[in-house]
Structures are given as structure tokens and as C-alpha cells.
Design an enzyme around this catalytic site. Sequence first.
Site, PDB file in Angstrom:
ATOM      1  N   TRP A  21       0.838  -1.198   0.000  1.00 45.56           N
ATOM      2  CA  TRP A  21       0.000   0.000   0.000  1.00 45.56           C
ATOM      3  C   TRP A  21       0.876   1.252   0.000  1.00 45.56           C
ATOM      4  O   TRP A  21       0.605   2.231  -0.705  1.00 45.56           O
ATOM      5  CB  TRP A  21      -0.904  -0.047   1.216  1.00 45.56           C
ATOM      6  N   TYR A  56      -4.042   1.173  -5.148  1.00 46.01           N
ATOM      7  CA  TYR A  56      -2.852   1.753  -4.527  1.00 46.01           C
ATOM      8  C   TYR A  56      -2.084   2.557  -5.577  1.00 46.01           C
ATOM      9  O   TYR A  56      -1.351   1.999  -6.396  1.00 46.01           O
ATOM     10  CB  TYR A  56      -1.955   0.670  -3.940  1.00 46.01           C
ATOM     11  N   GLN A 170      -9.454 -10.332   4.017  1.00 47.55           N
ATOM     12  CA  GLN A 170      -8.434  -9.373   4.453  1.00 47.55           C
ATOM     13  C   GLN A 170      -9.109  -8.215   5.194  1.00 47.55           C
ATOM     14  O   GLN A 170      -9.657  -7.311   4.572  1.00 47.55           O
ATOM     15  CB  GLN A 170      -7.650  -8.846   3.252  1.00 47.55           C
ATOM     16  N   GLY A 274       4.153  -3.659   5.715  1.00 49.69           N
ATOM     17  CA  GLY A 274       4.806  -2.942   4.633  1.00 49.69           C
ATOM     18  C   GLY A 274       6.191  -2.460   5.023  1.00 49.69           C
ATOM     19  O   GLY A 274       6.537  -2.375   6.201  1.00 49.69           O
ATOM     20  N   ALA A 275       6.990  -2.160   4.018  1.00 46.38           N
ATOM     21  CA  ALA A 275       8.323  -1.592   4.237  1.00 46.38           C
ATOM     22  C   ALA A 275       8.737  -0.853   2.978  1.00 46.38           C
ATOM     23  O   ALA A 275       8.383  -1.253   1.875  1.00 46.38           O
ATOM     24  CB  ALA A 275       9.339  -2.684   4.569  1.00 46.38           C
TER      25      ALA A 275
END
Length: 319
Positions: A21, A56, A170, A274-275
Site C-alpha cells: 500500500w 494503490y 483481508q 509494509g516496508a
Amino acid sequence: MRTTILGRSGLEVSKIAFGTWQLGGDWGAFDEDTAIAAIHHARALGVNFFDTAQAYGRGRSEVLLGRALRGVEDVVVATKGGINPRAERPRDSRRAWLTRGLDESLRNLGRDHVDVYQVHWPDPDTPAADVAGLLQEFVDAGKVRHVGVSNYGSAQLAEFDKTRPVETLQPPYHLFRRGIETDPLPYAREHDIGVFVYSPLGSGLLTGAFTPDSTFETTDWRSRSSAFQGDNLRRNLKIVDELQAFAAQRDVAVSQLAIAWTLARPGVHAAIVGARNPRHIEASLAAADITLTSDDLAEIDRITADAVQIAGAAPEGVV
């Protein structure tokens, strides 16, 4: 990297899914090459599960993920369709928009099929039977392997199930957002639906990195969210401080504690994290190896009892 079977989908996936995202631009600026390096690093550490969405960055996240995974086959790629942000009808599961969305997602990802295709948000104006039937057509055509949904409640899951079984779900889930424990997590457990939760770190609240004076870029959705402003932010950050002290006693970071907590909940198979650079992913992956005792879980419940719970659309104002 520990793995799990994602409910009745039968897919074997890493307990930590790499979420993208933040690679669509909704969280502020980032360096694409560094982000791709983070995806490669996660893969090298055993992550085989990657989540994205058409919405996204209007496909930007999918394109970047596709570049990073070009030629890689031994992964599970999940994407989502069915929303059109800023359109007159932002939740749109009609045949035309879902079909267009899937084809765009396949082009963006550079793949001939999607392992898990999910309806991003329930569309109240399109019958569940029509949506489920269309997704089955996608499976029959070989474009989709498994069918899932995101942000659905138990009644919506049940309606979908009448036509075609929902294989994955999800939902948002973290210590400041526990609504799914009442609905729809019990339904998902009963029907062996694979659950992989998003925002286990509360969109950054549970990282220990924020203060009451923290600010966000205007392009970051959190700059407009009530959860990141005023008394709500101050109250929850005090709780994060307590959690941080408890985590330190166990020699782990508060972010690792928060992720481990979500994975310890019955019915949760995996957590999406996330990263945007390689160094951030390692700590998150280590959380999958943390075992929380019943005493640990009770203490976390005590600390968070007075938290300001976040509800409604996540993030606010997107759909």
C-alpha cells in the site's frame, strides 16, 4: 520464515505478507529502487506472500511489485479490485469495472494470473451473487487461482458463500482496532476462511516512532485522519509507551509485540506488513517467531483496555 496454510484456499504462505500500500504514494514520497530492494530482501528472507491492489496509486504499487518480482514464480501474489477512489461510485463491483480492473492488474503485475484476487470493499449496490459468479468466471478463465474479499462482514461473507465459497478475507486488525473479533472473525473460523490482516501496526501507531507532535506530508492520508490528531493520538501514544516498556521486558520491540499479538489471535493466519527499505523488514519478520503466553496476552489486554478504538473505513476518506 514460518509458514501457514491459508484456510480453505490450501495455499502455503509466509506468516508475514509483504504489503505494498505504501508503494502507491498514499503514504508520502519514497525511493522506488530502495523499495524494490526491500521486496528482494523480504523474498531472500523467506517471504513468499505479497499483497497489493489496483487502487494503490491507481496501479503504481502493482507496477512496482511486478518489476520487483519479474521472473519469480514461487510466490503468492494477491491483489484487489472493485474500488474507484474519487469516482462518483467509489465501491464498484459491477462486471465492467471488475473485469477492467483485473485485466489492468495483470498488465501492471506482468503476470498471466493472480494467485488471490479480492474484492477490495463490498459494493452495496451490486448483488453478491453477481460478484461471486463473476469471480468464478475469472477462475474458469485461468486469470485467477483463488477468490477472496477485503473489509467484508459476516453477513456479506454469507451472501457471497451462497454462490461461490470465499477462500480468503483481508480485514484491518490491530490493538487499537479489534472489531473483527466480534464480526467477521468467528464466521471466518467456522468456515475455514484464510484470514490475513492489514495494518497490524495501526498504520504506524504501534511502531513507537510517533510523538504527539508528529506531522505527516500532505500526500499522506494520516495527515487527515482523526486517529493521528489531538486527544486520540495522545491517549493512544501513552498506551504505546506502556506497551513499549512491556516489550522491552521481553527483549523485543513494541512493533514486534504488536505483530506477534495479531498472529496469536485464533483464526488469523498471516499479517501484512509494509516496508519501504530493506532494514525495516527484518524486525517485522522476526515477530513471526515470538510466542506470547496467556499471561502475556492478558497483560497486553490490561494495558490497552482504555485505548481509543478506531472504527469505520480504513483509512478514513479513501472509500
